[in-house]
Every structure is written in structure tokens, then in C-alpha cells.
Write an enzyme that holds these catalytic residues in place. Structure first.
Site, PDB file in Angstrom:
ATOM      1  CG  ASN A  76       8.503   2.492  50.958  1.00  0.00           C
ATOM      2  OD1 ASN A  76       8.036   1.369  51.139  1.00  0.00           O
ATOM      3  ND2 ASN A  76       9.214   2.820  49.875  1.00  0.00           N
ATOM      4  CD1 TRP A  77       8.400   0.748  57.583  1.00  0.00           C
ATOM      5  CD2 TRP A  77       7.317  -1.130  58.170  1.00  0.00           C
ATOM      6  NE1 TRP A  77       7.933   0.915  58.857  1.00  0.00           N
ATOM      7  CE2 TRP A  77       7.262  -0.216  59.241  1.00  0.00           C
ATOM      8  CE3 TRP A  77       6.705  -2.376  58.319  1.00  0.00           C
ATOM      9  CZ2 TRP A  77       6.607  -0.521  60.453  1.00  0.00           C
ATOM     10  CZ3 TRP A  77       6.047  -2.681  59.509  1.00  0.00           C
ATOM     11  CH2 TRP A  77       6.014  -1.753  60.568  1.00  0.00           C
ATOM     12  CE  LYS A  78      13.078   2.255  50.643  1.00  0.00           C
ATOM     13  NZ  LYS A  78      14.034   2.830  49.726  1.00  0.00           N
ATOM     14  CG  HIS A 135       9.328   3.760  45.595  1.00  0.00           C
ATOM     15  ND1 HIS A 135      10.601   3.318  45.351  1.00  0.00           N
ATOM     16  CD2 HIS A 135       9.385   4.480  46.744  1.00  0.00           C
ATOM     17  CE1 HIS A 135      11.398   3.752  46.324  1.00  0.00           C
ATOM     18  NE2 HIS A 135      10.687   4.462  47.177  1.00  0.00           N
ATOM     19  CD  GLU A 191      13.604   1.343  46.498  1.00  0.00           C
ATOM     20  OE1 GLU A 191      12.712   0.670  47.065  1.00  0.00           O
ATOM     21  OE2 GLU A 191      14.393   2.085  47.118  1.00  0.00           O
ATOM     22  CD  GLU A 225      10.265   8.820  47.381  1.00  0.00           C
ATOM     23  OE1 GLU A 225      10.386   8.887  48.599  1.00  0.00           O
ATOM     24  OE2 GLU A 225      10.260   7.739  46.766  1.00  0.00           O
ATOM     25  N   GLY A 270      17.849   6.153  49.579  1.00  0.00           N
ATOM     26  CA  GLY A 270      18.682   5.097  50.160  1.00  0.00           C
ATOM     27  C   GLY A 270      20.172   5.340  50.014  1.00  0.00           C
ATOM     28  CB  SER A 287      18.732  10.308  52.431  1.00  0.00           C
ATOM     29  OG  SER A 287      19.173   9.257  51.582  1.00  0.00           O
ATOM     30  N   GLY A 310      12.056   6.216  53.860  1.00  0.00           N
ATOM     31  CA  GLY A 310      12.361   4.796  53.707  1.00  0.00           C
ATOM     32  C   GLY A 310      13.086   4.275  54.934  1.00  0.00           C
ATOM     33  N   GLY A 311      14.417   4.192  54.830  1.00  0.00           N
ATOM     34  CA  GLY A 311      15.238   3.579  55.880  1.00  0.00           C
ATOM     35  C   GLY A 311      14.906   4.023  57.299  1.00  0.00           C
TER      36      GLY A 311
HETATM   37  C1  PEP Z   1      11.797   5.783  49.894  1.00  0.00           C
HETATM   38  O1  PEP Z   1      11.843   4.576  49.952  1.00  0.00           O
HETATM   39  O2  PEP Z   1      10.805   6.313  49.377  1.00  0.00           O
HETATM   40  C2  PEP Z   1      12.909   6.574  50.414  1.00  0.00           C
HETATM   41  C3  PEP Z   1      12.854   7.869  50.290  1.00  0.00           C
HETATM   42  O3  PEP Z   1      13.954   5.898  51.003  1.00  0.00           O
HETATM   43  P1  PEP Z   1      15.111   6.516  51.941  1.00  0.00           P
HETATM   44  O4  PEP Z   1      14.442   7.408  52.961  1.00  0.00           O
HETATM   45  O5  PEP Z   1      15.761   5.323  52.592  1.00  0.00           O
HETATM   46  O6  PEP Z   1      16.038   7.284  51.074  1.00  0.00           O
END
Ligand code: PEP
Length: 250
Positions: free
Chosen positions: A9-11, A95, A97, A167, A173, A213, A234-235
């Protein structure tokens, strides 16, 4: 055996040139990855470039969100048929966010999931508890409620076409990963919900991704848990080498 899914997920990151550069570096590194499905969710503006770049490869493209109506006067929204037409095969829904900053509710997640399925997309429906909910012992009830109000509102046939992503909000994040055992416990709760609401067969076929993470150095431990069927990243999905290392870890 459930086939593993590794989704990125590039956000709100990457413009067109960065998207193309990512795929040029990433695709050769994962060309031999036959053990999992690979999905990348770029921002809406980069979907076409991502689809073009990934054409003929083993990487599928996803939206990061979708609206529940098929078309209409909804300024700023993107419909499921639009995502499908642009070449997406998946879409992330609910999600944390979106829930936290944009008013996403269990009700809107349910509506979006149905529209996505009707357009032939595979929804990746996200659920997870906040830190306060975990610390006050509410994890199980939060997951049960989130499950029942969105995935649980589908027909059995619809349900068999979705992916779930567990999640925990406190792990997204933040650099705090759930331990493999903590994640597996939550996945068991969700699988039990699926068995109760649908059937044992639905529960055992359901693919549940862990997100929060995930990095190259913790993916192996997480995937060693039989309950974890993949990861939503994500990251670490922004860097082609990191994301390839996550994909290629067996
Ligand atoms: C996500 O955006 O779904 C996520 C899990 O982010 P991260 O891996 O950065 O915690």
C-alpha cells in the site's frame, strides 16, 4: 493450502516517474516468485502507469479506496467500475487511515465491498483494534463487530471472493509489529467469525493478511504462523529492494 498474498500500500506516495522507476527495479527481482500473489496499490493518479508497467508480469494492481456508488455527482470520488476499467484487480477497503481521518465506518465498508465485488474486483477488507481498545481488553469484541458488520453482511458467495487484512492500528506506520503469536490470535478470532457466520469451509479458505510495520527482517517470523496468509505492507513497499525481499522470503 491457502496461497500467500503480499500486498503493498503506497498510501499518498510516488508520482508517475517514481512509479515507473519502482517497477523497472522491482519486476526483475520478483519475476521468479511463484509462491505468492503480489499486489501493489499506488495512489489513483499512478494507477494507469502502474498497470502499464506491470503488464505481462506477476504483479496485480489495486486501488487504495473506492466509492460505493457506480457513478454520479460525487465530486472527488472514484467508482469500482472506474478502477476495474483502469486495470485494477484488487481494492483496499476500510484501511484504518480512512476510518481515522476520513469518516470511514463499518457501514460504508460494507457498501464499498459489495460494489467492488459487483465490478469484479477483489476487496481487501481491513479490520483492527486501536491501542486503547487492546489495552482495555476489547480486541476480540472489536474484531467481531467489524467482521459482522461488513464482511459478515455479504452473501456466502460474495464472502468467498474477499481477502481480509488484520491491521492493528497501533502497529501501522509506528515500527511496532504485532508479535507473530499476537497476530495469529487475532486471525483465529476472525476465522472463527467466518466459520460461525458462513461455514467451516469458508473459514478455512479465507485468506487473512497481517499488516502493521512488516519489514524484510520480520516477515519470516510472521509467515511462519500458519494463520497468517500474507501481508499488507505500507512503508516497506515503497522501496523496490525491501518489498522484493518481503515477497521473496519463503
Ligand atoms: C498499511 O498501510 O496498511 C501498513 C500496514 O503500513 P506500515 O507497513 O507502514 O505499518
Amino acid at each position: 493450502m491457502r496461497r500467500r498474498v503480499i500486498a503493498g500500500n503506497w498510501k499518498m506516495f510516488k508520482v508517475l516517474s517514481e512509479t515507473r522507476a519502482f517497477f523497472s527495479a522491482f519486476l526483475p527481482m520478483v519475476a521468479n516468485a511463484k509462491h505468492c500473489d503480489i499486489v501493489i496499490a499506488p495512489p489513483f493518479t499512478a494507477i494507469s502507469a502502474a498497470v502499464q508497467s506491470a503488464k505481462g508480469s506477476n504483479v496485480a494492481i489495486s486501488g487504495q479506496d473506492v466509492f460505493w456508488e457506480e457513478e454520479g455527482a460525487f465530486t472527488g470520488e472514484i467508482s469500482a467500475p472506474m478502477l476495474a476499467d483502469a486495470g485494477c484487480r484488487f481494492v483496499i477497503i476500510g484501511h484504518s487511515e480512512r476510518r481515522q481521518f476520513f469518516g470511514e465506518t463499518d457501514e460504508s465498508v460494507a457498501k464499498k465491498t459489495k460494489t467492488a465485488l459487483a465490478a469484479g474486483l477483489t476487496p481487501v477488507v481491513c479490520v483492527g483494534e486501536t491501542l486503547a481498545q487492546r489495552e482495555t481488553g476489547q480486541t476480540k469484541s472489536v474484531l467481531q463487530k467489524q467482521f459482522l458488520s461488513a464482511p459478515g453482511s455479504l452473501t456466502p458467495e460474495e464472502f468467498s471472493r474477499i481477502l481480509l487484512a488484520y491491521e492493528p492500528v497501533w502497529a501501522i506506520g509506528t515500527g511496532k509489529t504485532a508479535t507473530p503469536e499476537t497476530a495469529a490470535d487475532a486471525h483465529r478470532v476472525l476465522r472463527q467469525c467466518a466459520a460461525q457466520r458462513f461455514s467451516a469451509a469458508h473459514a478455512s479458505a479465507l485468506r487473512i493478511l497481517y499488516g502493521g510495520s512488516v519489514k524484510p527482517d520480520n516477515i519470516k517470523g510472521l509467515m511462519a504462523q500458519e494463520e497468517l496468509d500474507g501481508a499488507l505492507v505500507g512503508g516497506a513497499s515503497l522501496d523496490p529492494k525491501w518489498f522484493a525481499a518481503i515477497v521473496n522470503t519463503k
